[in-house]
Design a protein around this motif. Structure first.
Motif, PDB file in Angstrom:
ATOM      1  N   GLY B 227      -4.488  -7.704   1.323  1.00  0.00           N
ATOM      2  CA  GLY B 227      -3.225  -8.249   1.825  1.00  0.00           C
ATOM      3  C   GLY B 227      -2.092  -8.264   0.822  1.00  0.00           C
ATOM      4  O   GLY B 227      -0.941  -8.457   1.184  1.00  0.00           O
ATOM      5  N   LEU B 228      -2.404  -8.060  -0.460  1.00  0.00           N
ATOM      6  CA  LEU B 228      -1.338  -8.174  -1.459  1.00  0.00           C
ATOM      7  C   LEU B 228      -0.287  -7.066  -1.329  1.00  0.00           C
ATOM      8  O   LEU B 228       0.854  -7.229  -1.746  1.00  0.00           O
ATOM      9  CB  LEU B 228      -1.926  -8.155  -2.871  1.00  0.00           C
ATOM     10  CG  LEU B 228      -2.668  -9.440  -3.220  1.00  0.00           C
ATOM     11  CD1 LEU B 228      -3.204  -9.381  -4.641  1.00  0.00           C
ATOM     12  CD2 LEU B 228      -1.751 -10.637  -3.057  1.00  0.00           C
ATOM     13  N   TYR B 229      -0.680  -5.956  -0.752  1.00  0.00           N
ATOM     14  CA  TYR B 229       0.272  -4.856  -0.623  1.00  0.00           C
ATOM     15  C   TYR B 229       1.242  -5.088   0.525  1.00  0.00           C
ATOM     16  O   TYR B 229       2.249  -4.410   0.651  1.00  0.00           O
ATOM     17  CB  TYR B 229      -0.496  -3.541  -0.400  1.00  0.00           C
ATOM     18  CG  TYR B 229       0.390  -2.322  -0.310  1.00  0.00           C
ATOM     19  CD1 TYR B 229       0.931  -1.746  -1.460  1.00  0.00           C
ATOM     20  CD2 TYR B 229       0.701  -1.754   0.920  1.00  0.00           C
ATOM     21  CE1 TYR B 229       1.757  -0.644  -1.383  1.00  0.00           C
ATOM     22  CE2 TYR B 229       1.533  -0.650   1.016  1.00  0.00           C
ATOM     23  CZ  TYR B 229       2.055  -0.096  -0.150  1.00  0.00           C
ATOM     24  OH  TYR B 229       2.874   0.990  -0.075  1.00  0.00           O
ATOM     25  N   TYR B 230       0.955  -6.092   1.346  1.00  0.00           N
ATOM     26  CA  TYR B 230       1.713  -6.264   2.577  1.00  0.00           C
ATOM     27  C   TYR B 230       3.239  -6.285   2.408  1.00  0.00           C
ATOM     28  O   TYR B 230       3.953  -5.633   3.163  1.00  0.00           O
ATOM     29  CB  TYR B 230       1.234  -7.522   3.324  1.00  0.00           C
ATOM     30  CG  TYR B 230       1.904  -7.678   4.645  1.00  0.00           C
ATOM     31  CD1 TYR B 230       1.611  -6.814   5.698  1.00  0.00           C
ATOM     32  CD2 TYR B 230       2.876  -8.653   4.844  1.00  0.00           C
ATOM     33  CE1 TYR B 230       2.243  -6.928   6.909  1.00  0.00           C
ATOM     34  CE2 TYR B 230       3.519  -8.772   6.061  1.00  0.00           C
ATOM     35  CZ  TYR B 230       3.205  -7.902   7.088  1.00  0.00           C
ATOM     36  OH  TYR B 230       3.842  -8.002   8.281  1.00  0.00           O
ATOM     37  N   PRO B 231       3.785  -7.013   1.420  1.00  0.00           N
ATOM     38  CA  PRO B 231       5.253  -6.998   1.269  1.00  0.00           C
ATOM     39  C   PRO B 231       5.810  -5.598   1.021  1.00  0.00           C
ATOM     40  O   PRO B 231       6.909  -5.279   1.487  1.00  0.00           O
ATOM     41  CB  PRO B 231       5.502  -7.889   0.059  1.00  0.00           C
ATOM     42  CG  PRO B 231       4.253  -8.593  -0.219  1.00  0.00           C
ATOM     43  CD  PRO B 231       3.132  -7.917   0.487  1.00  0.00           C
ATOM     44  N   TYR B 232       5.051  -4.777   0.342  1.00  0.00           N
ATOM     45  CA  TYR B 232       5.520  -3.405   0.077  1.00  0.00           C
ATOM     46  C   TYR B 232       5.547  -2.610   1.382  1.00  0.00           C
ATOM     47  O   TYR B 232       6.456  -1.838   1.651  1.00  0.00           O
ATOM     48  CB  TYR B 232       4.601  -2.715  -0.935  1.00  0.00           C
ATOM     49  CG  TYR B 232       4.666  -3.342  -2.307  1.00  0.00           C
ATOM     50  CD1 TYR B 232       5.547  -2.854  -3.279  1.00  0.00           C
ATOM     51  CD2 TYR B 232       3.871  -4.433  -2.631  1.00  0.00           C
ATOM     52  CE1 TYR B 232       5.621  -3.432  -4.526  1.00  0.00           C
ATOM     53  CE2 TYR B 232       3.945  -5.029  -3.869  1.00  0.00           C
ATOM     54  CZ  TYR B 232       4.818  -4.532  -4.821  1.00  0.00           C
ATOM     55  OH  TYR B 232       4.902  -5.109  -6.046  1.00  0.00           O
ATOM     56  N   PHE B 233       4.511  -2.827   2.172  1.00  0.00           N
ATOM     57  CA  PHE B 233       4.409  -2.181   3.476  1.00  0.00           C
ATOM     58  C   PHE B 233       5.605  -2.583   4.348  1.00  0.00           C
ATOM     59  O   PHE B 233       6.287  -1.764   4.963  1.00  0.00           O
ATOM     60  CB  PHE B 233       3.082  -2.620   4.109  1.00  0.00           C
ATOM     61  CG  PHE B 233       2.826  -2.088   5.489  1.00  0.00           C
ATOM     62  CD1 PHE B 233       3.391  -0.902   5.931  1.00  0.00           C
ATOM     63  CD2 PHE B 233       1.988  -2.780   6.357  1.00  0.00           C
ATOM     64  CE1 PHE B 233       3.130  -0.423   7.210  1.00  0.00           C
ATOM     65  CE2 PHE B 233       1.725  -2.306   7.631  1.00  0.00           C
ATOM     66  CZ  PHE B 233       2.301  -1.135   8.060  1.00  0.00           C
ATOM     67  N   LEU B 234       5.876  -3.885   4.318  1.00  0.00           N
ATOM     68  CA  LEU B 234       6.974  -4.430   5.120  1.00  0.00           C
ATOM     69  C   LEU B 234       8.301  -3.795   4.731  1.00  0.00           C
ATOM     70  O   LEU B 234       9.101  -3.383   5.575  1.00  0.00           O
ATOM     71  CB  LEU B 234       7.028  -5.931   4.859  1.00  0.00           C
ATOM     72  CG  LEU B 234       7.543  -6.836   5.957  1.00  0.00           C
ATOM     73  CD1 LEU B 234       6.698  -6.657   7.196  1.00  0.00           C
ATOM     74  CD2 LEU B 234       7.483  -8.275   5.479  1.00  0.00           C
ATOM     75  N   VAL B 235       8.534  -3.709   3.443  1.00  0.00           N
ATOM     76  CA  VAL B 235       9.801  -3.161   2.967  1.00  0.00           C
ATOM     77  C   VAL B 235       9.878  -1.663   3.255  1.00  0.00           C
ATOM     78  O   VAL B 235      10.937  -1.144   3.613  1.00  0.00           O
ATOM     79  CB  VAL B 235       9.986  -3.454   1.462  1.00  0.00           C
ATOM     80  CG1 VAL B 235      11.170  -2.678   0.902  1.00  0.00           C
ATOM     81  CG2 VAL B 235      10.182  -4.947   1.256  1.00  0.00           C
ATOM     82  N   ALA B 236       8.736  -0.984   3.145  1.00  0.00           N
ATOM     83  CA  ALA B 236       8.743   0.451   3.457  1.00  0.00           C
ATOM     84  C   ALA B 236       9.151   0.667   4.909  1.00  0.00           C
ATOM     85  O   ALA B 236       9.935   1.560   5.242  1.00  0.00           O
ATOM     86  CB  ALA B 236       7.353   1.044   3.196  1.00  0.00           C
ATOM     87  N   ARG B 237       8.631  -0.190   5.770  1.00  0.00           N
ATOM     88  CA  ARG B 237       8.978  -0.081   7.188  1.00  0.00           C
ATOM     89  C   ARG B 237      10.452  -0.359   7.423  1.00  0.00           C
ATOM     90  O   ARG B 237      11.134   0.335   8.164  1.00  0.00           O
ATOM     91  CB  ARG B 237       8.147  -1.081   7.989  1.00  0.00           C
ATOM     92  CG  ARG B 237       6.992  -0.444   8.676  1.00  0.00           C
ATOM     93  CD  ARG B 237       6.008  -1.444   9.196  1.00  0.00           C
ATOM     94  NE  ARG B 237       6.633  -2.655   9.714  1.00  0.00           N
ATOM     95  CZ  ARG B 237       5.957  -3.752  10.016  1.00  0.00           C
ATOM     96  NH1 ARG B 237       4.661  -3.772   9.857  1.00  0.00           N
ATOM     97  NH2 ARG B 237       6.566  -4.803  10.478  1.00  0.00           N
TER      98      ARG B 237
END
Lengths: 363, 381
Positions: B227-237
């Motif tokens: 789950g730690l990567y989630y903010p990066y995923f969010l911003v990529a989207r």
């Protein structure tokens, strides 16, 4: 009637606003803007805004990327209807707004009536119609997923002897009846709740609280016969369909798909809360009692158990769970008693070798 | 230009995968984040939709100049009472038509909400139709709903071999996974293409396949890192969604970076228990601020001032209103949320509206095979 109006013209190609002067003619609008004059026949126009208070009037002309005319003063519409009385409802008439309020109130009454009719009549009728067509395999799959929630494996009583005894009760009941497409499975769940419930496809859950309260295997058989009838008569399936229908109704009422969708997904879990109609309960009673008699079990023990539960309600609030899902008015017991009067016996004992009170404690 | 019929897509947001871990408390009506184009979308990060332009005087006499000051704010002029009236009529027609009218109801609601949203003295306009929405949903049902349903029946109900069951379950899961990016892009494409301001259309030009890559990578890394990567995923989207959005010929841009949301996210996770989950409200506010503050249109950049306390207040009062009225207050709740969102949003800086040209995107119907299908956009009502 005023014939000249101020507005804004958008050409549909740039974001520029062109101040415009609009003149109302009999067959159309004469617009002076952006250094030119054009004529827009009424038939080619559509009004896309301006029907609600506080909106400016928006008229569009052309296909996908139309030219647009914005007139801030909604009184323009009134003058338009006066200038071109033949144009009809193509454009909103602000004088009709009070009529719209009236219609909205009528619509509110209509919503109320439709909701009541659909909820109390439409959905139950639909469920009755649809239930016979639901394949048994689907019922089983719905029931299975409900069991994962209602009787999670770690909560089931693993005692082999108790399991065998309970299965014996079920077998005795089902063997006496006509063959059915369901394989009945009973799960004894280690919770103090005094309750029993059925899920589609042949799943019955008995909670420890109820098991311990049964004085004899025959009493448990009475409760089980009632639940088995809910399955055999497909009351459970009908209740699930009604639940889904209620979800759809909720969706229509809120105008939102997501919330009620989540509600619908909850259905499997909510199986524990399924409510049957009074008629379904009576039918399960009646047929359950017949099932008891056909299995040569004393129907009196079924009645005795219900009576005890009823009596204990005052002193032991935990039995209220069972009563809340199985309302037990006095006439229910009286009806059962009248039916059982025809019973001649003799009863064949159920699980004669078992020490029942000890068995029920093994969960 | 836009060829009628099919729907192009629209903005985005829509659902975001819940952050692993705790779900941020989500009151019924998340404050409408986006200005115009999206008053109605449910929860989520701000769609970059609302552009506004101006400052540079349009060619010709331009009357728009009054408040061209540096602070430009969207405003909402609708009221709960009218919204309620629309809803009542919509509901009646939906019930009477056994649900078919739902799509037209949705369209009417959007027309009203968009038409009451104003920036720089001009209202937005919504050009979608109920028919498009119905066709879009049918399309989604045919391509995803029916196959997933059939596969699930094979998996759960039919009496077939284990191998077949596992295969069916796998394909069904893949279809469901693929559905999210397609739906997000499709919906955004449709809604943006059907939104205009000053007669100029918005559009979304991202490709579904690129979103798919972001999704596959993001889901994988989020899982691998617990789950730690989630903010990066969010911003990529968000980057993808914003930077492929256009107003006319002019593009929006987004310059955020995942690392800036990483610590707020970690903090929110750590504080979940001590704050009983309320800490997530501050995270949501932080995220919303971050998304807007890094969205720009030409030389103008959005500025968002949402903070956790007021947001919590808004949600709490909204929830209370809904509970006390059994949900009947939702039109007023919605208006409150929109006012709140707009009150906290501004677009300072110069705008060169004269440069903007109409540049609507062709939105194909179903033709052009699968890729045409995926890129044509649809909206799920």
């Amino acid at each position: 009637m005023r014939s000249d109006w101020a507005g804004t013209y958008l050409d549909g190609r740039t974001a520029a606003r062109h101040p415009a002067t609009i003149r109302l003619m009999r067959e159309g609008l004469e617009i002076t803007a952006a250094g030119g004059t054009r004529f827009w026949p009424y038939q080619e126009l559509r009004q896309t805004q301006g029907s609600y208070a506080g909106e400016e009037v928006r008229l569009e002309r052309g296909g996908e990327l139309p030219e647009t005319l914005l007139i801030p003063d909604a009184a323009f519409l009134q003058s338009l209807h006066e200038a071109a009385p033949h144009i009809g409802p193509r454009f909103h008439d602000p004088r009709r707004r009070s009529a719209r309020i009236k219609w909205t109130i009528v619509a509110a009454g209509g919503v109320l009536a439709a909701t009541v009719a659909i909820y109390f009549w439409g959905i139950p009728a639909l469920a009755v119609l649809a239930t016979p067509y639901v394949p048994v395999a689907w019922e089983e799959s719905v029931g299975r997923s409900a069991m994962a929630f209602l009787a999670p494996p770690e909560r089931r009583c693993g005692d082999a002897e108790l399991g065998a005894a309970v299965d014996g009760v079920v077998r005795r009941l089902t063997a006496a009846g006509p063959p059915s497409p369901y394989t009945m499975r009973v799960y004894v769940v280690n919770r103090p709740v005094v309750n029993a419930l059925a899920a589609p496809g042949g799943h019955v859950v008995i909670f420890r609280g109820l098991l311990e309260r049964s004085g004899t295997p025959e009493e448990l058989a009475g409760v089980m016969a009632h639940e088995l009838q809910h399955i055999l008569r497909r009351h459970t399936t009908r209740a699930v369909i009604q639940d889904v229908g209620t979800g759809l109704l909720l969706m229509a009422l809120t105008g939102d798909m997501t919330g009620p969708l989540a509600y619908g997904l909850q259905t499997a879990r909510a199986l524990g809360d399924l409510r049957y109609s009074r008629r379904a309960e009576e039918e399960a009673d009646r047929e359950g009692l017949r099932m008891m008699m056909a299995a040569r079990l004393d129907p009196g023990s079924m009645i005795a158990f219900f009576e005890n539960i009823q009596k204990e309600a005052g002193a032991q609030p935990e039995v209220l769970t069972y009563l809340s899902s199985h309302p037990m008015p006095a006439e229910r017991i009286a009806r059962l008693r009248a039916m059982s009067a025809t019973w001649q016996g003799p009863a064949e004992p159920l699980l004669p070798q078992a020490d029942w009170p000890a068995l029920t404690k093994r969960c | 230009m836009v060829d009628g019929q099919k729907s192009p897509g629209r903005p985005s947001f829509f659902h975001k995968p819940a952050p692993p871990g705790a779900a941020p408390p989500r009151p019924v009506a998340p404050p409408a984040p986006a200005p115009p184009t999206s008053p109605p979308p449910p929860a989520s990060p701000p769609p970059p939709t609302p552009p506004d332009y101006r400052l540079a005087p349009p060619p010709g006499p331009s009357p728009n100049g009054p408040g061209a000051g540096p602070l430009r704010r969207p405003s909402f002029h609708g009221n709960g009472g009218t919204l309620f009236g629309i809803h009542v009529v919509n509901t009646l027609l939906t019930l009477v038509t056994l649900g078919i009218y739902y799509f037209w109801a949705k369209t009417r609601l959007r027309q009203y909400l968009f038409g009451q949203t104003q920036i720089e003295g001009d209202r937005f306009a919504y050009h979608g139709t109920g028919r498009e929405l119905l066709l879009g949903t049918l399309k989604a049902v045919l391509v995803f709903g029916v196959p997933i349903f059939v596969l699930n029946v094979i998996r759960d109900v039919l009496d077939v071999g284990v191998l077949l069951k596992v295969g069916a379950g796998l394909i069904s899961a893949i279809l469901l996974f693929v559905f999210f990016p397609i739906a997000m892009v499709g919906a955004r494409r449709y809604r943006l293409a059907r939104t205009s301001w000053r007669g100029i259309r918005f559009s979304f030009r991202g490709r579904v396949w690129d979103m798919m890559k972001i999704f596959i990578l993001g889901t994988f890394l989020t899982g691998v890192t617990f789950g730690l990567y989630y903010p990066y995923f969010l911003v990529a989207r968000q980057t993808f969604m914003v930077s492929h959005s256009y107003f006319g010929s002019e593009r929006f841009s987004f310059d955020g970076h995942g690392r800036d949301l990483f610590w707020p996210y970690v903090l929110a996770i750590l504080l979940t228990l001590p704050t009983l989950g309320l800490g997530w409200v501050w995270y949501v506010a932080r995220k919303r601020r971050y998304f807007w503050d890094h969205t720009s249109f030409g030389p103008a950049r959005f500025a968002c001032s949402v903070s956790g306390g007021p947001l919590l207040g808004l949600w709490a009062v909204n929830a209370l209103l809904l509970v006390l009225t059994l949900g009947l207050a939702w039109p007023w709740v919605r208006v409150r949320s929109i006012h709140f969102a707009f009150g906290n949003l501004a677009l300072p800086g110069p705008l060169d509206l004269a440069r903007i040209q109409q540049d609507a995107q062709r939105v194909s119907a179903m033709g052009e095979g699968l890729s045409g299908f995926f890129d044509s956009g649809f909206d799920l009502a």
